[in-house]
Write an enzyme that holds these catalytic residues in place. Structure first.
Site: not given
Length: 795
Positions: A221-222
């Protein structure tokens, strides 16, 4: 393709460079080996592309909860095909979807973005989504692996969960989509039992890659990757976004010093090359001829098929013989079509309920009633965005469809980002009524708002809290009154004096909002009641808001925001033929349930909301939805609600008992059980026969279990039914094992055979799956609480 040969042509720096984003949304190209740039985009209801901007519109489908409410895997595959078509149109190879976390608690902030409380329904709908998208040549990344079922402290929280519960509940949907051939998978921010998921070798390397044989790529995930060596050896293949972060030169140095084996890097690159080959970004891939999918028509069909009729006293629906219809609620005029956060896209059209119903040959009388929205909406008029340097020189000018500025990751291609110092939105507003109009700024940073010749604001707005995602996705708002005469036109300019950036990428997100003068809340409710009393039927569209359902935070309660409950009660008292349309992505309390004639859930229905609503209310289409999650009477009744960490952790002490499995053990009943939904016809269940057949396979005996069901449409209209099969055994509670969507005309009988997966009869014990032999009851029917027939099988 010989990936090893390609890898041998790359030096270490090039290989490591491939493992981190070149920017917010892409991996770098390597022309020397024919590798093109790999572009990722958020979903799951549309394909946003690299510009998170209304200047780059996308088809907006109904929310994932709505997709699951169809219980229709073939329809979901069509949605996947449409999303792949959109991705190809935008040059996207990887869709960052679907979200297959579970509805563990109704307070979960991204509840609307997930499919269901049930592991089997989630897995089957998720698998169909994956197959549809990847059948169109675009990769999926089922997410967030794993136990990411709430938003509070999502970056740091540690989920405490036993191996048995992980295997039987939270890993099950991921196991199913990996079996369906997912080409990617995204890990979550949270930790599981003390280890953050971007470093969780036991689950990522051990379970996912080795045990399940997953050959796709694992993307973080970012900003979830926060270490060099632990994340590299923990199974993460790609750290997003880039190019800055804990990998890059730091990872290259770790390899050169022997702290990370180069073979680990090569395996990551191999997975990226496999992804590129599958999506046509490496070598020549014969692009098959595909039929064009009509996205507008499909969005309308899926919405109607997802709408779930909870109550229909006296057969008030479908509407007939109605000459006047009172339509009430802010969401009737401005449809709430999607949840907030990374799921947000920008369609080029939104059909509101007011628009959709006004196309019918009936007098529609609209009244606002009450407005629960916390923030003002952008001005719905074409505006201009100006990108300025430090001296005020215009670097570029772009038309935008409303007064919202949003570019996340990159500015338009003709903007010199090195010189970019400010962004300005200019628009003209013509007042349709006289009085005190409200204008607003929603954003973070220093702003100047000019209305005509008057500067109404020139100051800074600070973020609320320290979560950067929340700061930009849910920025604070400031409002300013401006008195205008009817017909008066005013020029508005809103300048943000500095452009935020993250990791070298621009973050432009601010809005110039507006609201007309309005009556007080008491007067608005009285006006709506009078409108309802004088009409043949009243339709109240009740909704949540962006401040209730969105990424970045969990819900505080299940109440409709504002005074909507009060409005509904007052309207129902004035008109006994009151229909409430619940425009929300997840459960809400309905204290007025016994007062109204009908309740129709439309979830977040996507861009064709109003036309689909008209189709269902007038009977052109049947409400085909069935609840993918149990709806409570009140939050206090819910058996599992906890989303707040204590000492940094949330223990899943309820074990496997979430959703209807928890409700079945509770002292109170829900308002509506899992699987519930009414149609416009009746169904009789005639016969059921369950059977087993054993097959010898290397190392074990596989049980083939099937259930054949005969169902008749005993009503007067053609309709659709969701046949649901539940299994229970001695010491084992009843769970969904199979389902099928059937269709029949009046008097027609359909015979369908459901195949029950072996997992429905297995338990995780002593580190392995074990089939529990013995006698089982198979029950079939219309919901968890409405089973009609049963049969016995023995394993």
């Amino acid at each position: 393709m010989d990936f090893d040969a390609l890898i041998s042509k790359l030096d270490l720096a090039t290989k490591v460079n491939l493992l981190t984003g070149a920017d917010m949304w892409s991996l770098p190209a390597v022309p020397d080996i024919g590798l093109k740039r790999l572009v990722m985009s958020d979903g799951p209801i549309g394909v946003r592309g690299e510009q998170w901007s209304s200047a780059d519109p996308s088809i907006a489908m109904p929310s994932p909860t709505a997709l699951a409410a169809t219980w229709d895997v073939d329809l979901v595959r069509q949605v996947g095909g449409l999303l792949a078509q959109e991705a190809r149109r935008k040059g996207v190879q990887v869709l960052l979807a679907p979200t297959i976390n579970l509805h563990r608690s109704p307070l979960g902030g991204r509840h609307f973005e997930c499919f269901s409380e049930d592991v089997h329904l989630t897995g089957e709908i998720g698998a169909a989504y994956v197959e549809g998208v990847q059948g169109g040549g675009v990769a999926t990344t089922p997410k967030h692996f794993v136990a990411n079922d709430f938003e509070t402290d999502r970056f740091t929280v540690d989920v405490k969960v036993t191996d048995k519960v992980l295997r039987e509940v939270y890993l099950r949907p991921f196991e199913r989509v990996v079996g369906a051939g997912a080409w990617g998978l995204m890990t979550s921010y949270n930790s599981v039992n003390g280890t953050t998921m971007s470093e969780h070798s036991d689950l990522v390397n051990g379970v996912l890659k080795q045990e399940w044989g997953f050959d796709g790529f694992v993307v973080s995930d970012w900003t979830a990757v926060r270490s060099t060596e632990p994340a590299a050896v923990g199974g993460t293949d790609v750290a997003m976004p880039g190019p800055h972060g804990p990998w890059g030169e730091k990872l290259e140095e770790a390899v050169r010093e022997g702290r990370v084996p180069e073979s680990v890097i090569d395996e990551k690159v191999r997975r990226i090359l496999r992804l590129a080959h599958r999506t046509g970004a490496l070598g020549d891939l014969d692009e098959p001829v595909r039929d064009e999918i009509d996205g507008i028509a499909l969005a309308r069909e899926v919405a109607a098929r997802s709408f779930t009729l909870l109550k229909n006293d006296g057969g008030v629906l479908p509407l007939a013989g109605v000459s006047s219809l009172a339509l009430i609620g802010s969401a009737a005029d401005e449809a709430r079509i999607m949840g907030g956060g990374s799921a947000q896209v920008f369609p080029d059209r939104i059909v509101s309920p007011l628009q959709g119903l006004s196309e019918r040959a009936v007098e529609v009388r609209y009244a606002l009633g009450t407005d629960p929205r916390v923030k003002l909406s952008p001005i719905a008029a074409e505006s201009r965005a100006f990108f300025l340097d430090a001296s005020g020189e215009v670097l570029a000018e772009h038309a935008v469809p409303n007064s919202e500025a949003r570019w996340v990751g990159q500015a338009p291609s003709d903007v010199d980002v090195e010189r970019l110092a400010a962004v300005e939105i200019r628009t003209r507003y013509a007042a349709d009524v006289a009085g005190e109009h409200q204008f607003s700024i929603s954003g973070v940073g220093r702003f100047t708002l000019t209305a005509g010749d008057t500067v109404v604001f020139d100051d800074s707005i600070a973020p609320d809290g320290d979560d950067p995602a929340v700061a930009f996705l849910h920025a604070p708002e400031r409002r300013f009154p401006v008195t205008l005469d009817e017909g008066q036109s005013i020029e508005l300019t809103l300048r943000q004096h500095s452009v935020s950036s993250f990791n070298g990428m621009v973050l432009i997100m601010f809005t110039l909002g507006h609201a007309n003068p309005t009556l007080g809340e008491d007067e608005l409710i009285a006006q709506a009641v009078a409108t309802a009393a004088s009409s043949d039927v009243a339709v109240v569209v009740a909704s949540t808001t962006l401040e209730v359902e969105s990424e970045g935070f969990d819900r505080k309660n299940l109440k409709l925001p504002g005074r909507q409950d009060e409005l509904i009660k007052a309207v129902a008292a004035a008109n006994p033929r009151t229909i409430v349309v619940v425009n929300a992505g997840s459960p809400v309390e309905m204290p007025w349930l016994s007062d109204v004639a009908a309740v129709l859930l439309t979830w977040f229905p996507g861009q064709e909301a109003g036309l689909a609503l008209a189709d269902v209310l007038y009977g052109d289409a049947e409400p085909g939805g069935r609840l993918p999650t149990t709806w409570p009477v009140t939050l206090e009744d819910c058996p599992v609600v906890d989303v707040t960490p204590v000492d940094g952790a949330v223990p899943y002490t309820e074990g496997v008992f979430i959703g209807y499995r928890a409700w079945a053990r509770a002292d109170v009943a829900p308002a509506f059980w899992f699987g519930h939904g009414l149609g416009y016809t009746e169904w009789s269940y005639n016969a059921v026969e369950a059977g087993t057949r054993a097959q010898e396979l290397p190392g074990h005996v596989h049980q083939h279990i099937s259930v054949t069901v005969s169902v008749t449409n005993s009503g007067s209209r053609r309709g659709r039914e969701v046949v649901q099969a539940y299994v229970s055994g001695e010491g084992r509670d009843r769970t969904l094992a199979a389902f099928d969507v059937i269709e029949a005309g009046p008097g027609e009988t359909v015979v369908t055979t459901l195949f029950l997966p072996e997992r429905a009869f297995q338990e995780w014990e002593d580190g392995a799956w074990r089939t529990v032999n013995g006698s089982y009851t198979v029950e079939v029917g219309r919901s968890y609480a409405d089973t009609r027939l049963s049969d016995q099988i023995t394993l």
